[in-house]
Design an enzyme around this catalytic site. Sequence first.
Site, PDB file in Angstrom:
ATOM      1  CG  ASN A   1      61.722 -24.269   0.173  1.00 10.04           C
ATOM      2  OD1 ASN A   1      61.734 -25.095  -0.725  1.00 10.04           O
ATOM      3  ND2 ASN A   1      61.266 -24.548   1.371  1.00 10.04           N
TER       4      ASN A   1
ATOM      5  CB  SER B   1      42.188 -13.530   3.018  1.00  8.37           C
ATOM      6  OG  SER B   1      42.993 -14.011   1.959  1.00  8.37           O
TER       7      SER B   1
ATOM      8  CE1 TYR C   1      49.530 -23.681  -1.678  1.00  6.97           C
ATOM      9  CE2 TYR C   1      51.403 -25.187  -1.646  1.00  6.97           C
ATOM     10  CZ  TYR C   1      50.860 -23.949  -1.959  1.00  6.97           C
ATOM     11  OH  TYR C   1      51.651 -22.993  -2.554  1.00  6.97           O
TER      12      TYR C   1
ATOM     13  CE  LYS D   1      49.933 -22.880  -5.408  1.00  2.00           C
ATOM     14  NZ  LYS D   1      49.364 -21.571  -5.764  1.00  2.00           N
TER      15      LYS D   1
ATOM     16  NE  ARG E   1      62.139 -28.995   2.314  1.00  2.03           N
ATOM     17  CZ  ARG E   1      62.487 -30.158   2.874  1.00  2.03           C
ATOM     18  NH1 ARG E   1      63.695 -30.676   2.654  1.00  2.03           N
ATOM     19  NH2 ARG E   1      61.637 -30.821   3.636  1.00  2.03           N
TER      20      ARG E   1
ATOM     21  CB  SER F   1      54.074 -24.921  -5.217  1.00  7.01           C
ATOM     22  OG  SER F   1      54.861 -25.467  -4.194  1.00  7.01           O
TER      23      SER F   1
HETATM   24  P1  NAD Z   1      50.666 -14.620   0.521  1.00 10.65           P
HETATM   25  O1  NAD Z   1      49.633 -15.239   1.387  1.00 10.65           O
HETATM   26  O2  NAD Z   1      51.597 -13.624   1.117  1.00 10.65           O
HETATM   27  O3  NAD Z   1      49.983 -13.931  -0.758  1.00 10.65           O
HETATM   28  C1  NAD Z   1      48.793 -14.429  -1.328  1.00 10.65           C
HETATM   29  C2  NAD Z   1      47.823 -13.270  -1.417  1.00 10.65           C
HETATM   30  O4  NAD Z   1      46.612 -13.731  -2.007  1.00 10.65           O
HETATM   31  C3  NAD Z   1      47.471 -12.675  -0.058  1.00 10.65           C
HETATM   32  O5  NAD Z   1      47.712 -11.277  -0.072  1.00 10.65           O
HETATM   33  C4  NAD Z   1      45.974 -12.976   0.110  1.00 10.65           C
HETATM   34  O6  NAD Z   1      45.308 -11.950   0.809  1.00 10.65           O
HETATM   35  C5  NAD Z   1      45.533 -13.112  -1.329  1.00 10.65           C
HETATM   36  N1  NAD Z   1      44.359 -13.965  -1.546  1.00 10.65           N
HETATM   37  C6  NAD Z   1      44.127 -15.213  -1.073  1.00 10.65           C
HETATM   38  N2  NAD Z   1      42.956 -15.668  -1.513  1.00 10.65           N
HETATM   39  C7  NAD Z   1      42.413 -14.701  -2.295  1.00 10.65           C
HETATM   40  C8  NAD Z   1      41.226 -14.575  -3.026  1.00 10.65           C
HETATM   41  N3  NAD Z   1      40.312 -15.542  -3.015  1.00 10.65           N
HETATM   42  N4  NAD Z   1      41.004 -13.457  -3.730  1.00 10.65           N
HETATM   43  C9  NAD Z   1      41.905 -12.438  -3.726  1.00 10.65           C
HETATM   44  N5  NAD Z   1      43.058 -12.494  -3.034  1.00 10.65           N
HETATM   45  C10 NAD Z   1      43.319 -13.618  -2.330  1.00 10.65           C
HETATM   46  O7  NAD Z   1      51.490 -15.815  -0.159  1.00 10.65           O
HETATM   47  P2  NAD Z   1      52.803 -15.769  -1.063  1.00 10.65           P
HETATM   48  O8  NAD Z   1      53.882 -16.453  -0.316  1.00 10.65           O
HETATM   49  O9  NAD Z   1      53.013 -14.424  -1.603  1.00 10.65           O
HETATM   50  O10 NAD Z   1      52.332 -16.764  -2.223  1.00 10.65           O
HETATM   51  C11 NAD Z   1      51.850 -16.303  -3.471  1.00 10.65           C
HETATM   52  C12 NAD Z   1      51.532 -17.493  -4.334  1.00 10.65           C
HETATM   53  O11 NAD Z   1      52.709 -18.272  -4.497  1.00 10.65           O
HETATM   54  C13 NAD Z   1      50.477 -18.432  -3.736  1.00 10.65           C
HETATM   55  O12 NAD Z   1      49.661 -18.900  -4.783  1.00 10.65           O
HETATM   56  C14 NAD Z   1      51.308 -19.555  -3.158  1.00 10.65           C
HETATM   57  O13 NAD Z   1      50.578 -20.755  -3.133  1.00 10.65           O
HETATM   58  C15 NAD Z   1      52.449 -19.619  -4.154  1.00 10.65           C
HETATM   59  N6  NAD Z   1      53.663 -20.228  -3.591  1.00 10.65           N
HETATM   60  C16 NAD Z   1      54.197 -19.717  -2.432  1.00 10.65           C
HETATM   61  C17 NAD Z   1      55.333 -20.311  -1.890  1.00 10.65           C
HETATM   62  C18 NAD Z   1      55.936 -19.799  -0.603  1.00 10.65           C
HETATM   63  O14 NAD Z   1      56.677 -20.544   0.038  1.00 10.65           O
HETATM   64  N7  NAD Z   1      55.686 -18.566  -0.195  1.00 10.65           N
HETATM   65  C19 NAD Z   1      55.930 -21.394  -2.533  1.00 10.65           C
HETATM   66  C20 NAD Z   1      55.366 -21.874  -3.708  1.00 10.65           C
HETATM   67  C21 NAD Z   1      54.218 -21.280  -4.231  1.00 10.65           C
HETATM   68  C1  WQD Z   2      62.143 -26.126   5.374  1.00  6.95           C
HETATM   69  C2  WQD Z   2      63.007 -27.070   6.211  1.00  6.95           C
HETATM   70  C3  WQD Z   2      61.751 -28.448   7.728  1.00  6.95           C
HETATM   71  C4  WQD Z   2      60.360 -25.112  10.237  1.00  6.95           C
HETATM   72  C5  WQD Z   2      56.857 -25.563   2.470  1.00  6.95           C
HETATM   73  C6  WQD Z   2      55.684 -26.126   1.722  1.00  6.95           C
HETATM   74  C7  WQD Z   2      55.866 -25.960   0.250  1.00  6.95           C
HETATM   75  C8  WQD Z   2      56.208 -24.524  -0.131  1.00  6.95           C
HETATM   76  C9  WQD Z   2      57.235 -23.898   0.759  1.00  6.95           C
HETATM   77  C10 WQD Z   2      54.268 -23.423  -1.038  1.00  6.95           C
HETATM   78  C11 WQD Z   2      62.420 -28.470   6.353  1.00  6.95           C
HETATM   79  C12 WQD Z   2      62.646 -27.497   8.483  1.00  6.95           C
HETATM   80  C13 WQD Z   2      60.972 -25.872   9.253  1.00  6.95           C
HETATM   81  C14 WQD Z   2      60.811 -25.240  11.584  1.00  6.95           C
HETATM   82  C15 WQD Z   2      62.430 -26.863  10.865  1.00  6.95           C
HETATM   83  N1  WQD Z   2      55.079 -23.661  -0.072  1.00  6.95           N
HETATM   84  N2  WQD Z   2      61.992 -26.734   9.563  1.00  6.95           N
HETATM   85  N3  WQD Z   2      61.835 -26.113  11.834  1.00  6.95           N
HETATM   86  O1  WQD Z   2      58.504 -27.728   4.027  1.00  6.95           O
HETATM   87  O2  WQD Z   2      60.266 -27.236   2.271  1.00  6.95           O
HETATM   88  O3  WQD Z   2      58.029 -26.229   2.070  1.00  6.95           O
HETATM   89  O4  WQD Z   2      56.971 -24.165   2.126  1.00  6.95           O
HETATM   90  O5  WQD Z   2      54.141 -23.907  -2.108  1.00  6.95           O
HETATM   91  O6  WQD Z   2      54.700 -26.385  -0.351  1.00  6.95           O
HETATM   92  O7  WQD Z   2      55.573 -27.501   2.038  1.00  6.95           O
HETATM   93  O8  WQD Z   2      59.540 -25.405   3.829  1.00  6.95           O
HETATM   94  O9  WQD Z   2      60.286 -23.704   5.424  1.00  6.95           O
HETATM   95  O10 WQD Z   2      58.466 -25.320   6.146  1.00  6.95           O
HETATM   96  O11 WQD Z   2      60.804 -26.131   5.873  1.00  6.95           O
HETATM   97  O12 WQD Z   2      63.356 -27.634  11.157  1.00  6.95           O
HETATM   98  O13 WQD Z   2      60.290 -24.596  12.513  1.00  6.95           O
HETATM   99  O14 WQD Z   2      63.092 -26.553   7.537  1.00  6.95           O
HETATM  100  O15 WQD Z   2      61.699 -29.696   8.332  1.00  6.95           O
HETATM  101  O16 WQD Z   2      63.495 -29.362   6.370  1.00  6.95           O
HETATM  102  P1  WQD Z   2      59.101 -26.791   3.090  1.00  6.95           P
HETATM  103  P2  WQD Z   2      59.711 -25.072   5.357  1.00  6.95           P
END
Ligand code: NAD
Ligand code: WQD
Length: 331
Positions: free
Chosen positions: A178, A34, A148, A152, A230, A124
């Site tokens: 991040n 997806s 979201y 978690k 961050r 997260s």
């Molecule tokens: P991503 O979207 O690149 O990877 C998630 C994958 O899960 C995707 O390939 C998607 O196709 C798959 N997926 C979603 N729903 C599914 C389902 N129902 N069944 C099977 N597959 C499914 O995201 P990512 O950045 O690699 O994040 C991975 C995990 O880490 C997520 O759980 C996300 O919430 C968590 N996380 C990400 C961040 C970030 O900033 N990237 C930060 C904190 C936590």
């Molecule tokens: C970083 C900084 C913005 C975009 C989010 C989710 C968090 C986690 C990671 C999954 C902030 C600033 C951003 C832009 C900007 N995901 N910014 N211009 O908000 O710390 O975290 O992603 O778990 O749950 O909330 O990350 O990269 O969006 O922002 O100025 O176009 O950059 O204000 O200070 P964030 P971010």
Amino acid sequence: MNILLTGGTGYIGSHTAVVLAEAGHNVVLYDNLSNSKPEVVDRLETILGTRPLFIEGDIRDRSLLAEVLKLQNIDAVVHFAGLKAVGESVEKPLDYYHNNVYGSLCLMQALQDAGVKRLVFSSSATVYGEPQYLPIDEAHPTAPTNPYGWNKLHIEQMLSDMAAADPEWRIASLRYFNPVGAHESGLIGEDPNGIPNNLMPYIARVAAGKLPHLNVFGNDYPTPDGTGIRDYIHVMDLAEGHLAALAHLNSQSVCHDFFNLGTGNGCSVLEMRSAFETASNKKIPYQVVGRRPGDTALVYSATDKSKQELDWRAARGLDLMCNSAWKFNNK
Ligand code: NAD
Ligand code: WQD
């Protein structure tokens, strides 16, 4: 070990697949595509020299999961699969609860039925909500501010309740700060659909000339340059954190434990912009716009627990984060 990676073709899952496979584990990728593409498997084959098994499937499909767990003789699972856009979770909360919370419930039921009791979960730092103190350690109160984040926290709670009922479970919930950057090959990385919400992929597209300028969300925060700070962590460091967490599971004293994965360092929006200008040798024009609702000034991680218990620490700096992201985006 035979390790199932749900969400294995996604951004963090694919990088973790490289690290786990290079450490000698057999990885099986399970993803409904997806938010990722099947070409990721080809890229992984190029990086690893061997093709990981990929199964297209949804975590809500318990019978397919049961079959995979059995046929592949899975020992442990790293659960990445989920939807992750904060804004979208506010607009479509039920989609998020269905995919993320119900999906995790289905996965847990399948694992319980199969007797697979080793799990690493992608949580997260968003579970902490507005920081009450800094750096944020694992004992910091949890108070998510969007669906979201609640997903978690609900999943973490479900895992705790499950582990309390069966002390044979060993689970690590990893609270990422991040994640940014890409594998050094430039073959895999973060490639969001549409206009990116997050800073690094947005900056990368401005540098590549695909977006005109960066919008800086506020420069009146109580930080040295007024922009948000961050804790950005290189995705390969993060991936290595999963290897460390898996290695630690068997000696983990509690059934479910929580670990921050961050660097402990803060970086502002403008600092990130300049580091990316240096890495890409491109100008990144910007304009300051209003604060983004829900944003906070300053977030960074305490790293002591992960260092001490997982014997893991982030080693890569901002330059490598930007260089690798640029290499991936500029291919
Ligand atoms: P991503 O979207 O690149 O990877 C998630 C994958 O899960 C995707 O390939 C998607 O196709 C798959 N997926 C979603 N729903 C599914 C389902 N129902 N069944 C099977 N597959 C499914 O995201 P990512 O950045 O690699 O994040 C991975 C995990 O880490 C997520 O759980 C996300 O919430 C968590 N996380 C990400 C961040 C970030 O900033 N990237 C930060 C904190 C936590
Ligand atoms: C970083 C900084 C913005 C975009 C989010 C989710 C968090 C986690 C990671 C999954 C902030 C600033 C951003 C832009 C900007 N995901 N910014 N211009 O908000 O710390 O975290 O992603 O778990 O749950 O909330 O990350 O990269 O969006 O922002 O100025 O176009 O950059 O204000 O200070 P964030 P971010």
